[in-house]
Design a protein around this motif. Structure first.
Motif, PDB file in Angstrom:
ATOM      1  N   HIS A  50       0.848  -1.192   0.000  1.00 39.30           N
ATOM      2  CA  HIS A  50       0.000   0.000   0.000  1.00 39.30           C
ATOM      3  C   HIS A  50       0.888   1.248   0.000  1.00 39.30           C
ATOM      4  N   GLN A  51       0.674   2.102  -0.994  1.00 39.54           N
ATOM      5  CA  GLN A  51       1.489   3.318  -1.129  1.00 39.54           C
ATOM      6  C   GLN A  51       0.933   4.476  -0.305  1.00 39.54           C
ATOM      7  N   THR A  52      -0.387   4.515  -0.166  1.00 40.71           N
ATOM      8  CA  THR A  52      -1.033   5.621   0.550  1.00 40.71           C
ATOM      9  C   THR A  52      -2.117   5.071   1.473  1.00 40.71           C
ATOM     10  N   ALA A  53      -2.545   5.905   2.397  1.00 39.10           N
ATOM     11  CA  ALA A  53      -3.645   5.522   3.297  1.00 39.10           C
ATOM     12  C   ALA A  53      -4.921   5.256   2.494  1.00 39.10           C
ATOM     13  N   ASP A  54      -5.065   5.930   1.355  1.00 40.15           N
ATOM     14  CA  ASP A  54      -6.235   5.694   0.502  1.00 40.15           C
ATOM     15  C   ASP A  54      -6.230   4.281  -0.079  1.00 40.15           C
ATOM     16  N   ASP A  55      -5.046   3.732  -0.381  1.00 44.67           N
ATOM     17  CA  ASP A  55      -4.954   2.339  -0.841  1.00 44.67           C
ATOM     18  C   ASP A  55      -5.545   1.402   0.209  1.00 44.67           C
ATOM     19  N   THR A  56      -5.206   1.662   1.463  1.00 41.71           N
ATOM     20  CA  THR A  56      -5.683   0.822   2.553  1.00 41.71           C
ATOM     21  C   THR A  56      -7.184   0.974   2.734  1.00 41.71           C
ATOM     22  N   LYS A  57      -7.671   2.200   2.680  1.00 42.63           N
ATOM     23  CA  LYS A  57      -9.117   2.422   2.826  1.00 42.63           C
ATOM     24  C   LYS A  57      -9.881   1.724   1.704  1.00 42.63           C
ATOM     25  N   GLU A  58      -9.355   1.812   0.487  1.00 46.76           N
ATOM     26  CA  GLU A  58     -10.000   1.141  -0.646  1.00 46.76           C
ATOM     27  C   GLU A  58     -10.039  -0.370  -0.425  1.00 46.76           C
ATOM     28  N   PHE A  59      -8.936  -0.925   0.078  1.00 47.10           N
ATOM     29  CA  PHE A  59      -8.851  -2.359   0.378  1.00 47.10           C
ATOM     30  C   PHE A  59      -9.900  -2.742   1.426  1.00 47.10           C
ATOM     31  N   ILE A  60     -10.011  -1.953   2.479  1.00 51.58           N
ATOM     32  CA  ILE A  60     -10.992  -2.232   3.535  1.00 51.58           C
ATOM     33  C   ILE A  60     -12.408  -2.098   2.995  1.00 51.58           C
ATOM     34  N   TRP A  61     -12.666  -1.089   2.153  1.00 58.13           N
ATOM     35  CA  TRP A  61     -14.010  -0.943   1.578  1.00 58.13           C
ATOM     36  C   TRP A  61     -14.386  -2.164   0.753  1.00 58.13           C
ATOM     37  N   LEU A  62     -13.416  -2.787   0.063  1.00 58.67           N
ATOM     38  CA  LEU A  62     -13.692  -4.016  -0.684  1.00 58.67           C
ATOM     39  C   LEU A  62     -14.114  -5.145   0.264  1.00 58.67           C
ATOM     40  N   ILE A  63     -13.448  -5.226   1.396  1.00 59.79           N
ATOM     41  CA  ILE A  63     -13.808  -6.247   2.383  1.00 59.79           C
ATOM     42  C   ILE A  63     -15.192  -5.961   2.961  1.00 59.79           C
ATOM     43  N   LEU A  64     -15.458  -4.706   3.299  1.00 60.57           N
ATOM     44  CA  LEU A  64     -16.762  -4.344   3.847  1.00 60.57           C
ATOM     45  C   LEU A  64     -17.875  -4.635   2.836  1.00 60.57           C
ATOM     46  N   ASP A  65     -17.598  -4.367   1.567  1.00 60.02           N
ATOM     47  CA  ASP A  65     -18.569  -4.690   0.528  1.00 60.02           C
ATOM     48  C   ASP A  65     -18.778  -6.209   0.451  1.00 60.02           C
ATOM     49  N   GLY A  66     -17.703  -6.957   0.614  1.00 59.48           N
ATOM     50  CA  GLY A  66     -17.806  -8.423   0.635  1.00 59.48           C
ATOM     51  C   GLY A  66     -18.661  -8.918   1.788  1.00 59.48           C
ATOM     52  N   TYR A  67     -18.551  -8.261   2.946  1.00 58.73           N
ATOM     53  CA  TYR A  67     -19.443  -8.607   4.062  1.00 58.73           C
ATOM     54  C   TYR A  67     -20.897  -8.387   3.644  1.00 58.73           C
ATOM     55  N   ASN A  68     -21.176  -7.229   3.034  1.00 57.45           N
ATOM     56  CA  ASN A  68     -22.544  -6.912   2.608  1.00 57.45           C
ATOM     57  C   ASN A  68     -23.052  -7.876   1.544  1.00 57.45           C
ATOM     58  N   GLN A  69     -22.162  -8.302   0.659  1.00 60.38           N
ATOM     59  CA  GLN A  69     -22.532  -9.256  -0.395  1.00 60.38           C
ATOM     60  C   GLN A  69     -22.563 -10.690   0.139  1.00 60.38           C
ATOM     61  N   GLN A  70     -22.158 -10.867   1.369  1.00 64.76           N
ATOM     62  CA  GLN A  70     -22.088 -12.176   2.036  1.00 64.76           C
ATOM     63  C   GLN A  70     -21.221 -13.160   1.253  1.00 64.76           C
ATOM     64  N   ASN A  71     -20.001 -12.667   0.902  1.00 66.77           N
ATOM     65  CA  ASN A  71     -19.047 -13.541   0.215  1.00 66.77           C
ATOM     66  C   ASN A  71     -17.620 -13.338   0.741  1.00 66.77           C
ATOM     67  N   LYS A  72     -17.492 -12.767   1.944  1.00 67.54           N
ATOM     68  CA  LYS A  72     -16.165 -12.481   2.495  1.00 67.54           C
ATOM     69  C   LYS A  72     -16.084 -13.005   3.926  1.00 67.54           C
ATOM     70  N   LEU A  73     -15.026 -13.772   4.197  1.00 65.20           N
ATOM     71  CA  LEU A  73     -14.773 -14.303   5.544  1.00 65.20           C
ATOM     72  C   LEU A  73     -13.402 -13.810   6.004  1.00 65.20           C
ATOM     73  N   THR A  74     -13.324 -12.522   6.291  1.00 69.98           N
ATOM     74  CA  THR A  74     -12.086 -11.878   6.715  1.00 69.98           C
ATOM     75  C   THR A  74     -12.253 -11.367   8.130  1.00 69.98           C
ATOM     76  N   TRP A  75     -11.333 -11.753   8.996  1.00 71.42           N
ATOM     77  CA  TRP A  75     -11.334 -11.300  10.384  1.00 71.42           C
ATOM     78  C   TRP A  75     -10.145 -10.372  10.622  1.00 71.42           C
ATOM     79  N   ALA A  76     -10.360  -9.308  11.368  1.00 76.13           N
ATOM     80  CA  ALA A  76      -9.269  -8.496  11.887  1.00 76.13           C
ATOM     81  C   ALA A  76      -8.684  -9.259  13.068  1.00 76.13           C
ATOM     82  N   ILE A  77      -7.365  -9.233  13.197  1.00 71.72           N
ATOM     83  CA  ILE A  77      -6.705  -9.810  14.381  1.00 71.72           C
ATOM     84  C   ILE A  77      -6.417  -8.642  15.313  1.00 71.72           C
ATOM     85  N   GLU A  78      -7.130  -8.604  16.421  1.00 72.57           N
ATOM     86  CA  GLU A  78      -6.943  -7.521  17.394  1.00 72.57           C
ATOM     87  C   GLU A  78      -6.206  -8.047  18.617  1.00 72.57           C
ATOM     88  N   LEU A  79      -5.151  -7.365  18.989  1.00 73.99           N
ATOM     89  CA  LEU A  79      -4.383  -7.723  20.173  1.00 73.99           C
ATOM     90  C   LEU A  79      -5.082  -7.121  21.383  1.00 73.99           C
TER      91      LEU A  79
END
Length: 191
Positions: A50-79
């Motif tokens: 990721h070159q910019t913070a916008d790259d990361t936000k775009e990546f996260i928005w794709l995951i969030l969209d996948g949650y809404n489409q019910q085709n994404k099984l991605t978990w954040a690992i929180e310490l």
């Protein structure tokens, strides 16, 4: 609603001794950019650094969209101790008909060498066998990814073999070593 639909619709929170595995949120963007912007993290990944913070936000928005489409099984690992997202872990591909899923993960290098990926992977594999009716969990990795190889072996996976020039990644065909664990091995304590 089938069990498959229920899992996609309500990605469960999984908890281990030191970690919480939960849905990603856009608020995780800063923590993700902190590690996704490091070439050492993306070296063996299909995604570019990721070159910019916008790259990361775009990546996260794709995951969030996948949650809404019910085709994404991605978990954040929180310490837990830091209340900080330090990586992600996914069932990248789930084939319910065949009882099989493919696991993948990324972790901030600041937290490498502490067993966090292993801890998260054990929790996700257990969830897969206990709640998703999986018979097999797979993990294809680039053979030179020795850190990931050690993680997979520590969670009871074995190398089935190497598929030559199996995946086109970052302008070249790469070999993939296929690691896996079967439900019967998990149940017998291979973990």
């Amino acid at each position: 609603m089938t069990e498959t639909e229920k899992i996609y619709a309500n990605l469960p929170v999984l908890e281990t001794e030191r970690l919480i595995l939960r849905r990603l949120t856009i608020e995780d963007a800063e923590d993700m950019f902190d590690y996704a912007s490091k070439p050492i993290v993306s070296r063996f990944m299909p995604w570019e650094v990721h070159q910019t913070a916008d790259d990361t936000k775009e990546f996260i928005w794709l995951i969030l969209d996948g949650y809404n489409q019910q085709n994404k099984l991605t978990w954040a690992i929180e310490l837990k101790s830091e209340k900080k997202m330090i990586g992600t872990i996914d069932f990248i591909k789930w084939l319910p008909k065949h009882g099989r899923a493919e696991i993948g993960y990324a972790l901030s290098p600041k937290y490498w060498g502490n067993g966090f990926t292993q801890e998260a992977a054990k929790a996700l594999i257990a969830f897969g066998f206990e709640k998703m009716q999986l018979n097999k969990v797979e993990a294809p990795i680039v053979p030179d990814n020795f850190q990931s190889q050690r993680v997979l072996e520590k969670v009871g996976m074995v190398c089935e073999g190497v598929a030559r020039q199996h995946f086109y990644m970052k302008g070249e065909y790469v070999d993939l070593a296929m690691y896996s664990i079967l439900k019967e091995e998990f149940n017998s304590g291979a973990f």
